[in-house]
Design a protein around this motif. Sequence first.
Motif, PDB file in Angstrom:
ATOM      1  N   VAL A  48       0.837  -1.202   0.000  1.00  0.00           N
ATOM      2  CA  VAL A  48       0.000   0.000   0.000  1.00  0.00           C
ATOM      3  C   VAL A  48       0.870   1.249   0.000  1.00  0.00           C
ATOM      4  CG1 VAL A  48      -1.642   1.357   1.347  1.00  0.00           C
ATOM      5  CG2 VAL A  48      -1.991  -1.096   1.085  1.00  0.00           C
ATOM      6  N   LEU A  49       1.882   1.268   0.859  1.00  0.00           N
ATOM      7  CA  LEU A  49       2.775   2.419   0.922  1.00  0.00           C
ATOM      8  C   LEU A  49       3.522   2.602  -0.399  1.00  0.00           C
ATOM      9  CD1 LEU A  49       4.007   4.684   2.601  1.00  0.00           C
ATOM     10  CD2 LEU A  49       5.700   3.049   3.457  1.00  0.00           C
ATOM     11  N   GLN A  50       3.978   1.503  -0.975  1.00  0.00           N
ATOM     12  CA  GLN A  50       4.682   1.573  -2.256  1.00  0.00           C
ATOM     13  C   GLN A  50       3.797   2.186  -3.334  1.00  0.00           C
ATOM     14  OE1 GLN A  50       6.027  -2.267  -3.742  1.00  0.00           O
ATOM     15  NE2 GLN A  50       5.765  -1.575  -5.840  1.00  0.00           N
ATOM     16  N   ILE A  51       2.534   1.766  -3.409  1.00  0.00           N
ATOM     17  CA  ILE A  51       1.626   2.268  -4.441  1.00  0.00           C
ATOM     18  C   ILE A  51       1.241   3.716  -4.175  1.00  0.00           C
ATOM     19  CG2 ILE A  51      -0.642   1.965  -5.499  1.00  0.00           C
ATOM     20  CD1 ILE A  51       1.478  -0.085  -6.307  1.00  0.00           C
ATOM     21  N   VAL A  52       1.051   4.070  -2.904  1.00  0.00           N
ATOM     22  CA  VAL A  52       0.738   5.463  -2.568  1.00  0.00           C
ATOM     23  C   VAL A  52       1.880   6.377  -2.992  1.00  0.00           C
ATOM     24  CG1 VAL A  52       0.433   7.071  -0.645  1.00  0.00           C
ATOM     25  CG2 VAL A  52      -0.883   4.961  -0.715  1.00  0.00           C
ATOM     26  N   ALA A  55       1.914   6.633  -6.827  1.00  0.00           N
ATOM     27  CA  ALA A  55       0.876   7.537  -7.327  1.00  0.00           C
ATOM     28  C   ALA A  55       1.203   8.988  -7.004  1.00  0.00           C
ATOM     29  CB  ALA A  55      -0.476   7.149  -6.727  1.00  0.00           C
ATOM     30  N   GLY A  56       1.661   9.218  -5.777  1.00  0.00           N
ATOM     31  CA  GLY A  56       1.966  10.584  -5.366  1.00  0.00           C
ATOM     32  C   GLY A  56       3.134  11.199  -6.104  1.00  0.00           C
ATOM     33  N   MET A  57       4.001  10.348  -6.654  1.00  0.00           N
ATOM     34  CA  MET A  57       5.183  10.839  -7.362  1.00  0.00           C
ATOM     35  C   MET A  57       4.927  11.141  -8.827  1.00  0.00           C
ATOM     36  SD  MET A  57       8.091  11.393  -5.868  1.00  0.00           S
ATOM     37  CE  MET A  57       9.184  11.235  -7.288  1.00  0.00           C
ATOM     38  N   GLN A  58       3.719  10.874  -9.331  1.00  0.00           N
ATOM     39  CA  GLN A  58       3.480  11.038 -10.758  1.00  0.00           C
ATOM     40  C   GLN A  58       3.690  12.478 -11.217  1.00  0.00           C
ATOM     41  OE1 GLN A  58       2.899   8.494 -13.063  1.00  0.00           O
ATOM     42  NE2 GLN A  58       3.509   7.333 -11.252  1.00  0.00           N
ATOM     43  N   ILE A  59       3.109  13.423 -10.506  1.00  0.00           N
ATOM     44  CA  ILE A  59       3.254  14.825 -10.911  1.00  0.00           C
ATOM     45  C   ILE A  59       4.686  15.324 -10.680  1.00  0.00           C
ATOM     46  CG2 ILE A  59       2.508  17.189 -10.420  1.00  0.00           C
ATOM     47  CD1 ILE A  59      -0.305  16.039  -9.987  1.00  0.00           C
TER      48      ILE A  59
END
Length: 241
Positions: A48-52, A55-59
Amino acid sequence: MGRVWLVWGVGVIAYIVAVLHRTSFGVSGLAATERFSISPSVLSGFVVLQIVVYAGMQIPAGVLLDRYGSRRMIASGALIMASAQMLLAVTESLPIAIAARVLVGIGDAMTFISVLRLVPQWFAPRRVPLVSQLTGIFGQIGQILSALPLMLLLNGPGWNFAYGSAASLGLLSFVLAVSVIRNSPPGLEVVAAPAGLREVGRQIRTVWARPGTRLGFFTHMGTQFSMTTFALLWGVPYLRS
């Protein structure tokens, strides 16, 4: 023409290895519970932390890509993920292992969009849709590598060797990226003006205002949830125990 496919091919290799890193916990969940003496709920926190983080790093990754280009981003992502996998290979500390998965999420976020950025720079416009789709399709070979060779290594030589091997592949993709990838063909260098926070915010609002953006976002969120849950964490534990 051969160099075009070589540059793209090395980018795809980097993405394949990134997907291997991303999905490695999907086959090693049971081994992780024993190695780190954790419960299933703590184990789920890893992914979960890895995916969060991913996702948060996309921008931020997109902003960095505009500033530094595909070559640096792909190489940096490969090195970050290789370091993370090496940490996992040698540590038995839960906090360090969690930090390693965070690094995997960061490096993973830097890779795919950077490889996609190469496509319109190196290929004719009529080829861009096809090559972009092929990039995503070939990248999933990384899931096959985690489902078969990585699992065999886990069940054979063990955790240290398996994750050390994954780290070695990451280091190889780093070397290939630095050696082969260029942001654009010679004479067609891309010059991107760094954007400030206000400009980035304006661009995000403009993109989000497009119906196609929202459709793509919610389609991915709605249709990939169960597949991602199965592939990244619970598939092997469910099927085996």
